[in-house]
Design a protein around this motif. Structure first.
Motif, PDB file in Angstrom:
ATOM      1  N   GLU A 111      25.107  50.737  44.991  1.00  0.00           N
ATOM      2  CA  GLU A 111      25.920  49.548  45.289  1.00  0.00           C
ATOM      3  C   GLU A 111      25.725  48.474  44.216  1.00  0.00           C
ATOM      4  N   ILE A 112      24.501  48.352  43.710  1.00  0.00           N
ATOM      5  CA  ILE A 112      24.215  47.388  42.630  1.00  0.00           C
ATOM      6  C   ILE A 112      24.991  47.790  41.367  1.00  0.00           C
ATOM      7  N   GLN A 113      24.942  49.092  41.033  1.00  0.00           N
ATOM      8  CA  GLN A 113      25.674  49.589  39.853  1.00  0.00           C
ATOM      9  C   GLN A 113      27.180  49.325  39.982  1.00  0.00           C
ATOM     10  N   LEU A 114      27.706  49.589  41.210  1.00  0.00           N
ATOM     11  CA  LEU A 114      29.136  49.365  41.451  1.00  0.00           C
ATOM     12  C   LEU A 114      29.472  47.874  41.315  1.00  0.00           C
ATOM     13  N   ALA A 115      28.616  47.017  41.875  1.00  0.00           N
ATOM     14  CA  ALA A 115      28.841  45.572  41.801  1.00  0.00           C
ATOM     15  C   ALA A 115      28.790  45.087  40.351  1.00  0.00           C
ATOM     16  N   GLU A 116      27.822  45.639  39.582  1.00  0.00           N
ATOM     17  CA  GLU A 116      27.708  45.252  38.163  1.00  0.00           C
ATOM     18  C   GLU A 116      28.934  45.697  37.369  1.00  0.00           C
ATOM     19  N   LYS A 117      29.459  46.902  37.739  1.00  0.00           N
ATOM     20  CA  LYS A 117      30.680  47.403  37.094  1.00  0.00           C
ATOM     21  C   LYS A 117      31.850  46.463  37.385  1.00  0.00           C
ATOM     22  N   HIS A 118      31.951  46.034  38.657  1.00  0.00           N
ATOM     23  CA  HIS A 118      33.022  45.111  39.048  1.00  0.00           C
ATOM     24  C   HIS A 118      32.882  43.762  38.332  1.00  0.00           C
ATOM     25  N   ILE A 119      31.659  43.299  38.219  1.00  0.00           N
ATOM     26  CA  ILE A 119      31.409  42.028  37.528  1.00  0.00           C
ATOM     27  C   ILE A 119      31.851  42.120  36.075  1.00  0.00           C
ATOM     28  N   LYS A 120      31.523  43.243  35.445  1.00  0.00           N
ATOM     29  CA  LYS A 120      31.909  43.458  34.046  1.00  0.00           C
ATOM     30  C   LYS A 120      33.441  43.442  33.900  1.00  0.00           C
ATOM     31  N   GLU A 121      34.123  44.127  34.836  1.00  0.00           N
ATOM     32  CA  GLU A 121      35.588  44.163  34.812  1.00  0.00           C
ATOM     33  C   GLU A 121      36.175  42.768  35.038  1.00  0.00           C
ATOM     34  N   MET A 122      35.580  42.031  35.979  1.00  0.00           N
ATOM     35  CA  MET A 122      36.082  40.687  36.285  1.00  0.00           C
ATOM     36  C   MET A 122      35.851  39.725  35.119  1.00  0.00           C
ATOM     37  N   LYS A 123      34.741  39.894  34.414  1.00  0.00           N
ATOM     38  CA  LYS A 123      34.480  39.046  33.243  1.00  0.00           C
ATOM     39  C   LYS A 123      35.490  39.333  32.126  1.00  0.00           C
ATOM     40  N   ALA A 124      35.843  40.617  31.984  1.00  0.00           N
ATOM     41  CA  ALA A 124      36.867  40.987  30.993  1.00  0.00           C
ATOM     42  C   ALA A 124      38.212  40.375  31.387  1.00  0.00           C
ATOM     43  N   SER A 125      38.478  40.401  32.712  1.00  0.00           N
ATOM     44  CA  SER A 125      39.723  39.812  33.230  1.00  0.00           C
ATOM     45  C   SER A 125      39.745  38.303  32.973  1.00  0.00           C
ATOM     46  N   ILE A 126      38.597  37.671  33.116  1.00  0.00           N
ATOM     47  CA  ILE A 126      38.482  36.228  32.864  1.00  0.00           C
ATOM     48  C   ILE A 126      38.813  35.910  31.406  1.00  0.00           C
TER      49      ILE A 126
END
Length: 259
Positions: A111-126
């Motif tokens: 779940e941590i890995q998945l959350a970190e992946k989502h964070i990375k994607e969201m930062k790219a989106s930002i």
């Protein structure tokens, strides 16, 4: 003012030609403005649209940042859970309990890995949205500057012509009131159907103004007699003789000069 029914045909023709001269002058004033009012309106719509889009992009940024914050909090909670489960493993009584805790730890790590992946994607989106925001802000600023320039241009023209136009609109209404309803309706219908807005024209060199079609001498004599309303069989325009036209033009030029 004479009652409409009491007007002679000649008075009706003079009133019609005067109305035409006034309305043509209004047309000239509006032609000076050209497409400016529409340009200003279109630019205002564009500025409003860009402003709305920009506001939405900024709201999206705030929403994404909030989601990142929530994901980070969730990661912290999962790290705490892992720490707790790891401590519990030290006090287990059998392999089954140890394996059960190991699975919980593994789940939390995934779940941590998945959350970190989502964070990375969201930062790219930002970053992508920030680029779009910068471009949109530059475009909005350019449109606002252009709009201000066009508004100033329109305001300057309006300041020069507004007084004259308002005066002429009042005069147009005054002259329309002198003309019987049926004749006025015909005038408006002809005026709206021709490109230059000329519903009443004078005879020039044996033809109606702006036309190449010669008017028969007998018809010219009838027009000069001013005993009935005569229209051009080719264009449908109402015809007046050149002498009447010259007299009314001179009268109207004096009126325009005093505005």
């Amino acid at each position: 003012m004479a009652n409409i029914k009491e007007l002679s045909v000649e008075d009706k023709l003079r009133a019609l030609y005067d109305l035409q001269l006034i309305d043509s002058r209004i047309d000239e004033i509006r032609n000076v403005r050209g497409e400016l009012p529409l340009e200003v309106e279109d630019l205002e719509d564009e500025v409003a649209g860009l402003s709305t889009r920009l506001e939405k992009l900024k709201n999206d940024l705030e929403s994404i940042n909030e989601q990142i914050k929530e994901k980070k909090n969730a990661i912290d909670e999962r790290h705490a859970a892992i720490k707790k489960y790891t401590e519990q493993q030290k006090n287990v009584r059998n392999n089954r309990e140890f394996n059960s805790l190991s699975k919980e730890i593994e789940y939390q790590e995934l779940e941590i890995q998945l959350a970190e992946k989502h964070i990375k994607e969201m930062k790219a989106s930002i970053e992508h949205k920030k680029e779009i925001i910068t471009q949109s802000e530059e475009k909005l600023e350019a449109k606002r500057t252009h709009l201000q320039h066009k508004k100033s241009e329109l305001d300057a023209i309006m300041a020069e012509t507004e007084k004259e136009e308002n005066f002429l609109l009042e005069k147009s209404a005054e002259y329309q009131g002198m003309i019987e309803e049926r004749l006025l309706a015909a005038y408006k219908r002809i005026r709206s159907s021709v490109r230059n807005g000329l519903a009443v024209v004078s005879i020039e060199r044996g033809a109606s103004a702006g036309s190449f079609f010669t008017i028969p001498p007998q018809t010219q004599m009838e027009i000069a007699a001013r005993k009935k309303i005569i229209t051009d069989e080719h264009s449908g325009r109402i015809l007046v003789d050149s002498t009447l036209a010259d007299e009314e033009r001179e009268k109207m030029e004096q009126l325009f000069a005093n505005i």
